[in-house]
Design an enzyme around this catalytic site. Structure first.
Site, PDB file in Angstrom:
ATOM      1  N   GLU A  90       5.081   1.131   0.965  1.00  0.00           N
ATOM      2  CA  GLU A  90       5.146   0.309  -0.105  1.00  0.00           C
ATOM      3  C   GLU A  90       4.376   0.758  -1.484  1.00  0.00           C
ATOM      4  O   GLU A  90       3.480   1.095  -1.500  1.00  0.00           O
ATOM      5  CB  GLU A  90       4.377  -1.046   0.323  1.00  0.00           C
ATOM      6  CG  GLU A  90       5.200  -1.720   1.315  1.00  0.00           C
ATOM      7  CD  GLU A  90       4.339  -3.140   1.816  1.00  0.00           C
ATOM      8  OE1 GLU A  90       4.793  -3.562   2.698  1.00  0.00           O
ATOM      9  OE2 GLU A  90       3.184  -3.374   1.380  1.00  0.00           O
ATOM     10  N   CYS A 103       0.387   0.220  -7.967  1.00  0.00           N
ATOM     11  CA  CYS A 103      -0.271   0.011  -6.674  1.00  0.00           C
ATOM     12  C   CYS A 103      -0.044   1.226  -5.702  1.00  0.00           C
ATOM     13  O   CYS A 103       1.366   0.917  -5.093  1.00  0.00           O
ATOM     14  CB  CYS A 103      -0.447  -1.228  -6.331  1.00  0.00           C
ATOM     15  SG  CYS A 103      -1.330  -1.378  -4.663  1.00  0.00           S
ATOM     16  N   CYS A 110      -2.628   2.499   8.721  1.00  0.00           N
ATOM     17  CA  CYS A 110      -4.289   2.620   8.217  1.00  0.00           C
ATOM     18  C   CYS A 110      -5.028   2.613   9.349  1.00  0.00           C
ATOM     19  O   CYS A 110      -4.673   1.702  10.406  1.00  0.00           O
ATOM     20  CB  CYS A 110      -4.644   1.520   7.285  1.00  0.00           C
ATOM     21  SG  CYS A 110      -6.439   1.719   6.679  1.00  0.00           S
ATOM     22  N   CYS A 114      -9.154  -3.594   9.355  1.00  0.00           N
ATOM     23  CA  CYS A 114      -9.732  -4.811   8.579  1.00  0.00           C
ATOM     24  C   CYS A 114      -8.866  -5.919   9.468  1.00  0.00           C
ATOM     25  O   CYS A 114      -7.531  -5.928   9.450  1.00  0.00           O
ATOM     26  CB  CYS A 114      -9.613  -4.817   7.351  1.00  0.00           C
ATOM     27  SG  CYS A 114     -10.596  -3.325   6.425  1.00  0.00           S
ATOM     28  N   CYS A 117      -6.094  -7.797   7.504  1.00  0.00           N
ATOM     29  CA  CYS A 117      -5.380  -6.821   6.555  1.00  0.00           C
ATOM     30  C   CYS A 117      -3.927  -6.612   7.644  1.00  0.00           C
ATOM     31  O   CYS A 117      -4.176  -5.920   8.499  1.00  0.00           O
ATOM     32  CB  CYS A 117      -5.831  -5.696   5.949  1.00  0.00           C
ATOM     33  SG  CYS A 117      -4.778  -4.689   5.305  1.00  0.00           S
ATOM     34  N   CYS A 336      -0.890  -6.600   1.093  1.00  0.00           N
ATOM     35  CA  CYS A 336      -0.804  -5.246   1.727  1.00  0.00           C
ATOM     36  C   CYS A 336       0.155  -5.191   3.045  1.00  0.00           C
ATOM     37  O   CYS A 336      -0.270  -6.139   3.823  1.00  0.00           O
ATOM     38  CB  CYS A 336      -2.202  -4.643   2.339  1.00  0.00           C
ATOM     39  SG  CYS A 336      -2.965  -4.705   0.865  1.00  0.00           S
TER      40      CYS A 336
HETATM   41  N1  SAH Z   1      -8.217   0.947   2.145  1.00  0.00           N
HETATM   42  C1  SAH Z   1      -8.644   0.707   0.885  1.00  0.00           C
HETATM   43  C2  SAH Z   1      -7.713   0.613   0.057  1.00  0.00           C
HETATM   44  C3  SAH Z   1      -6.284  -0.141   0.282  1.00  0.00           C
HETATM   45  S1  SAH Z   1      -6.750  -1.875   0.624  1.00  0.00           S
HETATM   46  C4  SAH Z   1      -9.837  -0.191   0.728  1.00  0.00           C
HETATM   47  O1  SAH Z   1     -10.144  -0.878   1.788  1.00  0.00           O
HETATM   48  O2  SAH Z   1     -10.167  -0.642  -0.266  1.00  0.00           O
HETATM   49  C5  SAH Z   1      -6.626  -2.596  -1.046  1.00  0.00           C
HETATM   50  C6  SAH Z   1      -7.400  -3.900  -1.141  1.00  0.00           C
HETATM   51  O3  SAH Z   1      -6.491  -5.018  -0.379  1.00  0.00           O
HETATM   52  C7  SAH Z   1      -8.705  -3.995  -0.285  1.00  0.00           C
HETATM   53  O4  SAH Z   1      -9.646  -4.651  -1.071  1.00  0.00           O
HETATM   54  C8  SAH Z   1      -8.333  -5.048   1.177  1.00  0.00           C
HETATM   55  O5  SAH Z   1      -9.285  -5.619   1.550  1.00  0.00           O
HETATM   56  C9  SAH Z   1      -7.288  -6.031   0.415  1.00  0.00           C
HETATM   57  N2  SAH Z   1      -6.376  -6.679   1.103  1.00  0.00           N
HETATM   58  C10 SAH Z   1      -5.788  -6.410   2.327  1.00  0.00           C
HETATM   59  N3  SAH Z   1      -5.211  -7.342   2.743  1.00  0.00           N
HETATM   60  C11 SAH Z   1      -5.394  -8.467   1.729  1.00  0.00           C
HETATM   61  C12 SAH Z   1      -4.609  -9.753   1.937  1.00  0.00           C
HETATM   62  N4  SAH Z   1      -3.930  -9.987   2.743  1.00  0.00           N
HETATM   63  N5  SAH Z   1      -4.723 -10.311   0.688  1.00  0.00           N
HETATM   64  C13 SAH Z   1      -5.388  -9.943  -0.345  1.00  0.00           C
HETATM   65  N6  SAH Z   1      -6.083  -8.655  -0.482  1.00  0.00           N
HETATM   66  C14 SAH Z   1      -6.096  -8.064   0.674  1.00  0.00           C
END
Ligand code: SAH
Length: 347
Positions: A90, A103, A110, A114, A117, A336
């Site tokens: 994406e 972005c 990944c 988390c 996510c 994401c």
């Molecule tokens: N791996 C890196 C970059 C990708 S994630 C990182 O962890 O920073 C980019 C950002 O989007 C991160 O801050 C992540 O925690 C956040 N993110 C993931 N899922 C999300 C969601 N459903 N809503 C809002 N932010 C989200």
């Protein structure tokens, strides 16, 4: 075939030397592809015919294919791009009043896992190569060009799918290509890398001599909570992560942004805000509060506007600089991994 879009200037110079070419050729090629924006070697009129033949034989200038395109009512565009081997990633275009930000995804899937996510659900399939990240930016540039308003990409956030510091070398090459004066010439201060917090890589990034920005996905003010949200915290807990952040601030001379996702009843309490203040007090960073994009893959709820503002107030009253992240594309699966999950095939 070597994709020319993936070659950082010094690496291109070295490679051209192997072909018996002078290093200035590298600048010449960069000028053709990034400034004059030609898409074939045959258009490079000041490159000798014999070398153009070699370029056609060993090199290519190909971009990912657009598999799906979603346009939000606010103008945000989300693309699902298909790579040469069929994997999909994406890319999102966000229009700010100060410019156009892309972005960029850094991996297919990944491994950081988390819990909130959707990008991590299937794990990491592979790292993206530099040309696949440059390709995301060029594809968005092409969309902007088609709109005919003379606009182009001015900002880059490496905040799409993937953990950029788990694909460090390729991401650094990507940054050097888009930042290069003869490349896309996107200013270092307009480029941000976001990490879940890998201390060794944060230290390495500090020494790159780049004036780019660093964002840390913090999301919790203590280990107990952060362990639940981000399993990387079990490997690198806060007392290991923070010394690396402080070192980064010293060496790079830059302050970091802390990203803090607000999840109703989980990390958005007054106590959490107070703990967060204590945690980051010794650093110069500021906090970017992120309204959570809910997904159907877990039970987390987005904090209400009231709770977000209360949280923000507590930070500000205590001298912590903080903002609420502007939201884009909430009508087009902005979170994401959501568009990819919706398309739903294996790759
Ligand atoms: N791996 C890196 C970059 C990708 S994630 C990182 O962890 O920073 C980019 C950002 O989007 C991160 O801050 C992540 O925690 C956040 N993110 C993931 N899922 C999300 C969601 N459903 N809503 C809002 N932010 C989200």
């Amino acid at each position: 075939m070597i994709n020319l879009y993936g070659l950082e200037l010094k690496k291109l110079q070295a490679l051209l030397t192997e072909y018996g070419q002078k290093p200035y050729r590298a600048i010449q090629l960069y000028t053709w592809i990034y400034e004059k924006k030609v898409t074939s070697f045959d258009e490079m009129s000041d490159v000798s015919l014999s070398f153009r033949e070699i370029l056609n034989r060993d090199f290519c200038l190909s971009l990912p294919k657009i598999h799906t395109k979603q346009v939000s009512s606010d103008g945000t565009v989300k693309l699902l791009l298909e790579l040469e081997d069929g994997y999909k990633v994406e890319t999102v275009l966000m229009r700010y009043n100060y410019g156009n930000a892309v972005c960029v995804s850094s991996q297919v899937g990944c491994n950081m896992g988390c819990s909130f996510c959707s990008s991590g659900i299937l794990g990491k399939q592979r790292n993206l190569l530099p040309h696949e990240m440059v390709g995301q930016v060029l594809t968005i540039n092409n969309l902007l060009k088609e709109e005919g308003r003379g606009q182009h990409v001015t900002h880059i956030v490496v905040m799409g799918t993937g953990e950029p510091f788990d694909n460090y070398d390729n991401v650094m090459d990507f940054i050097r290509i888009v930042n290069a004066q003869k490349g896309l010439a996107i200013g270092a201060r307009h480029i941000t890398v976001s990490t879940c917090g890998l201390p060794d890589r944060i230290r390495e990034y500090a020494k790159e001599g780049l004036q780019t920005n660093l964002a840390i996905s913090l999301h919790a003010p203590n280990n107990e909570l952060r362990n639940k949200l981000m399993k990387i915290n079990k490997v690198y807990p806060l007392e290991v992560l923070f010394p690396a952040i402080k070192e980064y601030e010293q060496i790079a001379g830059r302050r970091v942004t802390y990203e803090y996702l607000l999840l109703e009843g989980i990390n958005d309490t007054k106590e959490c805000a107070e703990e967060l203040i204590k945690l980051i007090k010794g650093t110069n960073g500021y906090v970017n509060l992120i309204p959570y994009n809910e997904t159907n893959k877990n039970d987390y709820k987005r904090s209400s506007g009231n709770r977000v503002h209360t949280f923000l107030d507590i930070l500000m009253k205590n001298g912590v600089k903080a903002t609420i992240r502007k939201e884009f594309g909430s009508d087009i699966d902005a979170a994401c991994g959501q568009l990819k999950a919706k398309v739903g095939d294996q790759k």
